[in-house]
Design a protein around this motif. Structure first.
Motif, PDB file in Angstrom:
ATOM      1  N   ARG B  35       0.830  -1.214   0.000  1.00 26.53           N
ATOM      2  CA  ARG B  35       0.000   0.000   0.000  1.00 26.53           C
ATOM      3  C   ARG B  35       0.863   1.262   0.000  1.00 26.53           C
ATOM      4  N   THR B  36       1.854   1.255   0.880  1.00 33.71           N
ATOM      5  CA  THR B  36       2.688   2.445   1.024  1.00 33.71           C
ATOM      6  C   THR B  36       3.505   2.707  -0.239  1.00 33.71           C
ATOM      7  N   THR B  37       4.026   1.638  -0.829  1.00 30.71           N
ATOM      8  CA  THR B  37       4.838   1.795  -2.038  1.00 30.71           C
ATOM      9  C   THR B  37       4.000   2.411  -3.159  1.00 30.71           C
ATOM     10  N   LEU B  38       2.782   1.896  -3.342  1.00 28.84           N
ATOM     11  CA  LEU B  38       1.917   2.436  -4.407  1.00 28.84           C
ATOM     12  C   LEU B  38       1.504   3.878  -4.100  1.00 28.84           C
ATOM     13  N   LEU B  39       1.252   4.137  -2.802  1.00 29.86           N
ATOM     14  CA  LEU B  39       0.876   5.490  -2.391  1.00 29.86           C
ATOM     15  C   LEU B  39       1.998   6.484  -2.690  1.00 29.86           C
ATOM     16  N   GLN B  40       3.227   6.061  -2.384  1.00 24.79           N
ATOM     17  CA  GLN B  40       4.384   6.927  -2.652  1.00 24.79           C
ATOM     18  C   GLN B  40       4.450   7.300  -4.130  1.00 24.79           C
ATOM     19  N   LEU B  41       4.249   6.279  -4.967  1.00 26.52           N
ATOM     20  CA  LEU B  41       4.327   6.520  -6.415  1.00 26.52           C
ATOM     21  C   LEU B  41       3.236   7.472  -6.876  1.00 26.52           C
ATOM     22  N   MET B  42       2.042   7.248  -6.340  1.00 27.83           N
ATOM     23  CA  MET B  42       0.918   8.048  -6.815  1.00 27.83           C
ATOM     24  C   MET B  42       0.981   9.486  -6.327  1.00 27.83           C
ATOM     25  N   ARG B  43       1.867   9.730  -5.346  1.00 26.42           N
ATOM     26  CA  ARG B  43       2.049  11.121  -4.888  1.00 26.42           C
ATOM     27  C   ARG B  43       2.981  11.897  -5.820  1.00 26.42           C
ATOM     28  N   ARG B  44       3.608  11.194  -6.768  1.00 26.69           N
ATOM     29  CA  ARG B  44       4.496  11.864  -7.717  1.00 26.69           C
ATOM     30  C   ARG B  44       3.712  12.213  -8.979  1.00 26.69           C
ATOM     31  N   LYS B  45       3.731  13.511  -9.320  1.00 21.55           N
ATOM     32  CA  LYS B  45       2.947  13.937 -10.498  1.00 21.55           C
ATOM     33  C   LYS B  45       3.503  13.302 -11.773  1.00 21.55           C
ATOM     34  N   ALA B  46       4.820  13.157 -11.826  1.00 19.19           N
ATOM     35  CA  ALA B  46       5.449  12.586 -13.024  1.00 19.19           C
ATOM     36  C   ALA B  46       4.911  11.175 -13.298  1.00 19.19           C
ATOM     37  N   TYR B  47       4.587  10.438 -12.210  1.00 18.76           N
ATOM     38  CA  TYR B  47       4.034   9.102 -12.399  1.00 18.76           C
ATOM     39  C   TYR B  47       2.727   9.172 -13.187  1.00 18.76           C
ATOM     40  N   TRP B  48       1.889  10.146 -12.841  1.00 19.66           N
ATOM     41  CA  TRP B  48       0.593  10.279 -13.520  1.00 19.66           C
ATOM     42  C   TRP B  48       0.786  10.650 -14.994  1.00 19.66           C
ATOM     43  N   ALA B  49       1.830  11.458 -15.251  1.00 13.91           N
ATOM     44  CA  ALA B  49       2.109  11.833 -16.650  1.00 13.91           C
ATOM     45  C   ALA B  49       2.501  10.585 -17.452  1.00 13.91           C
ATOM     46  N   ILE B  50       3.395   9.776 -16.867  1.00 14.82           N
ATOM     47  CA  ILE B  50       3.819   8.548 -17.575  1.00 14.82           C
ATOM     48  C   ILE B  50       2.629   7.596 -17.722  1.00 14.82           C
ATOM     49  N   TYR B  51       1.831   7.521 -16.683  1.00 17.16           N
ATOM     50  CA  TYR B  51       0.673   6.621 -16.734  1.00 17.16           C
ATOM     51  C   TYR B  51      -0.294   7.058 -17.843  1.00 17.16           C
ATOM     52  N   ALA B  52      -0.483   8.374 -17.933  1.00 10.22           N
ATOM     53  CA  ALA B  52      -1.386   8.898 -18.971  1.00 10.22           C
ATOM     54  C   ALA B  52      -0.870   8.528 -20.368  1.00 10.22           C
ATOM     55  N   SER B 107       4.755  -2.609 -22.599  1.00  4.76           N
ATOM     56  CA  SER B 107       5.898  -2.821 -21.708  1.00  4.76           C
ATOM     57  C   SER B 107       7.057  -1.868 -22.008  1.00  4.76           C
ATOM     58  N   TYR B 108       7.059  -1.212 -23.177  1.00  3.18           N
ATOM     59  CA  TYR B 108       8.076  -0.172 -23.412  1.00  3.18           C
ATOM     60  C   TYR B 108       7.871   0.995 -22.433  1.00  3.18           C
ATOM     61  N   VAL B 109       6.604   1.371 -22.262  1.00  5.34           N
ATOM     62  CA  VAL B 109       6.297   2.454 -21.318  1.00  5.34           C
ATOM     63  C   VAL B 109       6.626   2.000 -19.899  1.00  5.34           C
ATOM     64  N   VAL B 110       6.325   0.722 -19.635  1.00  2.53           N
ATOM     65  CA  VAL B 110       6.621   0.174 -18.307  1.00  2.53           C
ATOM     66  C   VAL B 110       8.110   0.323 -18.001  1.00  2.53           C
ATOM     67  N   MET B 111       8.927   0.050 -19.001  1.00  4.82           N
ATOM     68  CA  MET B 111      10.371   0.128 -18.793  1.00  4.82           C
ATOM     69  C   MET B 111      10.784   1.546 -18.400  1.00  4.82           C
ATOM     70  N   ILE B 112      10.227   2.528 -19.101  1.00  2.00           N
ATOM     71  CA  ILE B 112      10.547   3.934 -18.794  1.00  2.00           C
ATOM     72  C   ILE B 112      10.067   4.279 -17.379  1.00  2.00           C
ATOM     73  N   MET B 113       8.852   3.840 -17.086  1.00  2.00           N
ATOM     74  CA  MET B 113       8.270   4.146 -15.791  1.00  2.00           C
ATOM     75  C   MET B 113       9.095   3.498 -14.664  1.00  2.00           C
ATOM     76  N   LEU B 114       9.546   2.269 -14.876  1.00  2.00           N
ATOM     77  CA  LEU B 114      10.322   1.580 -13.838  1.00  2.00           C
ATOM     78  C   LEU B 114      11.667   2.277 -13.624  1.00  2.00           C
ATOM     79  N   ALA B 115      12.285   2.736 -14.710  1.00  2.00           N
ATOM     80  CA  ALA B 115      13.566   3.443 -14.575  1.00  2.00           C
ATOM     81  C   ALA B 115      13.372   4.680 -13.702  1.00  2.00           C
TER      82      ALA B 115
END
Lengths: 313, 304
Positions: B35-52, B107-115
């Motif tokens: 829960r905490t790990t996902l919450l941390q990620l979702m608090r980053r705006k850049a994550y939402w940009a990559i997700y979009a 999974s190309y986007v996944v790779m960028i997001m994971l980096a």
């Protein structure tokens, strides 16, 4: 009464480096301070008491839990406040404390409710919804204390709780810990370099030196051990009285200015042998035609005790 | 009555509200880490940009499927029009536009997001001294690692498995009968299988790299080198030496071949022959990553 800590012949080595050598300790419930130089083995001992490290040899119990076997159960009874920064980035205060409760195994709802309670208690009620990166050092220390308290542990292990705090912050933190001990009777093991903190809070002291326990016991008892030291002031001839004292196995330590300032009044720090009676000072002074004008047991503070134990004098 | 905030209150538990036993306590701990790990990620705006960005292709397909099924065109026409958008709803698609390829593209986007997220999700625990905080609670090393891996796998599934399953469900739901689902039910285990391979492998590799490198820049450099440079090197070696196995140096290729193993679709007979070796390479490297991760966590536990 069940001892707080009862470990026997505990040794631990990091590869070839021995961090602890045959440490045996029996501590009663209450407040305990662990002091020692860097590398003395304090942190290793703390981690063994927490069940994070398993001793290379030896064993024992903390709150009745075997330090080798029941590390999970043991950590459920202990609240640990680490020295390190140790916060989770991007979380809010209340989320961090609730996370601590979750990690201790509390039900989620209880962890959240309890997080609010302990944050109020440590004085962070107003800041609970702020992100951790907005907290000052003092508030972060309080937050870590709240995270250690969230599951209402029987024992608190506090590693350098006043580290990095300004004088006001340090006083406030010590007052909170004192209040906690007074209100709940929880046992506290405090590990710090600040001997004044231990002197203020702890009844029992463990002095670590080079991976061994150099001294352990109540602060009062350790001070009694030094009741063999007296501040002595007398009038009259110096040499006969000093010779008489030295003949009676009393060692004397003169202050540096003693030789430089000629005076009819002499003074020295006398360390007497076992079985000595204070009346013997007067008896020897009488024989040497000296008059004792002041005889006072020397009260040693923790700093002096620590240096005497770790440096020999 | 208000809370007496000035005084300490012992924990008054709700019924059944005590600390759980070793199993329940560990489960609560693992769930909290996820829960905490996902919450941390979702608090980053850049994550939402990559997700979009990552989800945009799925949205296009979703809208196209919806529109075509609502127009009630013959299924052959629907499929042909979908193909023009680069997607096929067939389980075994010869043009490489099926679910497998959709997941590969995702999974190309996944790779960028994971980096981007490795330093936050795992690296910061080592850098900020948070790992001793986790481990000083009732969490064992294995629970911490499990929690982080589940969170990373969940994140990867959010980009790959979940959109693929939604597209499968959507097409079946908007057609007039359940024939599509019945005829293509094997797509579901195939998606899940490929998703599991992608999730477990990428999560393990990222966690191990992040545990050692900890900061964003070095993680991103090593991560991209792993997937880009190794790929180029494998291709060059294969071309120069004429030994086809060199292409297996490319982790991306290995993942694709293992994915094709799940779907039972191969472009060439050569790919089919290499797929088992690719799967073994992934298993071995992932085991090494797991051992490295355990070793790193243990080192911090001792020295923190």
């Amino acid at each position: 009464m069940e001892p707080l800590v009862d470990i026997r012949d505990v040794s631990f080595a990091y590869g070839a480096v021995r961090a602890l050598t045959n440490v045996s300790l029996r501590l009663e419930p209450g407040t305990v301070g662990i002091v020692g130089n860097n590398g003395a083995g304090k942190s290793t001992l703390l981690r063994i008491l927490l069940g994070l490290l398993h001793p290379t040899s030896g064993g024992g119990t903390v709150l009745g839990c075997d330090v080798r076997q029941s590390s999970s159960q043991l950590r459920g009874l202990v609240g640990y406040m680490p020295e390190a920064h140790a916060v989770v980035p991007l979380l809010k205060g209340v989320e961090f404390v609730a996370l601590s409760g979750d990690l201790y195994g509390m039900p989620k709802r209880d962890a959240r409710r309890r997080a609010h309670e302990v944050l109020n208690y440590v004085g962070l009620g107003e800041l609970r919804y702020r992100r951790l990166d907005e907290y000052s050092t003092g508030n972060l220390q309080r937050l870590k204390l709240a995270a250690a308290l969230v599951h209402d542990p029987k024992l608190l292990l506090l590693d350098e709780p006043t580290n990095g705090l300004d004088p006001a912050g340090r006083t406030a933190m010590l007052r909170t810990i004192e209040d906690l001990i007074a209100a709940t009777g929880k046992s506290v093991i405090l590990c710090t370099h600040l001997l004044a903190d231990i002197e203020r809070i702890c009844k029992q002291v463990v002095v670590m030196h080079q991976g061994t326990v150099a001294r352990a016991g109540t602060l009062d008892a350790l001070r009694q051990h030094t009741a063999s030291r007296y501040a002595l002031r007398w009038q009259g001839p110096r040499e006969p009285f000093v010779a008489a004292l030295q003949a009676a196995q009393v060692s004397l330590d003169f202050p540096p200015e003693h030789a430089a300032v000629p005076s009819t009044e002499q003074h020295a720090l006398a360390v007497v042998p076992t079985g000595w009676h204070t009346a013997q000072f007067f008896e020897l002074a009488g024989r040497s035609e000296a008059v004792v004008v002041e005889l006072r047991p020397e009260q040693e503070d923790l700093e002096q005790l620590f240096f005497r134990v770790t440096h020999g004098n | 009555m208000g809370i007496d905030a000035a005084h300490y209150h012992p924990w008054k538990t709700n019924p059944g509200g005590k600390l759980g036993g070793p199993l329940l306590g560990a489960w609560r701990g693992v769930a909290a880490v996820v829960r905490t790990t996902l919450l941390q990620l979702m608090r980053r705006k850049a994550y939402w940009a990559i997700y979009a960005v990552g989800i945009s292709q799925f949205v296009v397909y979703w809208v196209v499927i919806y529109a075509l099924t609502q127009l009630q065109l013959p299924s052959g026409t629907q499929r042909g029009m979908l193909n023009t958008f680069g997607f096929s709803i067939e389980a075994a698609d010869p043009q490489d536009t099926g679910y497998l390829d959709f997941m590969e593209q995702q999974s190309y986007v996944v790779m960028i997001m994971l980096a981007f997220c490795g330093s936050l999700v795992v690296g910061s625990d080592f850098r900020e001294g948070t790992l001793p905080f986790y481990l000083s609670r009732r969490l064992e090393r294995r629970h911490y690692i499990l929690g982080k891996l589940i969170a990373l796998v969940g994140l990867i599934w959010l980009f790959t498995v979940l959109p693929a399953l939604i597209l499968f469900l959507e097409y079946g739901m908007f057609t007039t009968s359940t024939d599509y689902w019945r005829a293509n039910w094997r797509v579901v285990p195939s998606i899940l299988g490929y998703g599991t391979i992608l999730g477990v492998v990428l999560a393990l590799w990222l966690a191990a790299i992040s545990a050692y490198l900890q900061k964003l820049a070095p993680i991103a450099v090593v991560w991209s080198s792993l997937f880009v440079l190794l790929g180029r090197l494998g291709f060059m070696l294969s071309r120069e030496t004429g030994i086809r196995e060199w292409v297996l140096l490319d982790p991306w290729k290995d993942l694709r071949l293992a994915g094709r193993l799940c779907f039972g679709q191969f472009r060439t007979a050569g790919d089919a022959q290499l797929s088992a070796t690719a799967a073994w390479i992934l298993i071995c490297v992932s085991l090494v990553a797991l051992l490295a991760l355990i070793r790193r966590v243990r080192a911090v536990e001792v020295s923190a």
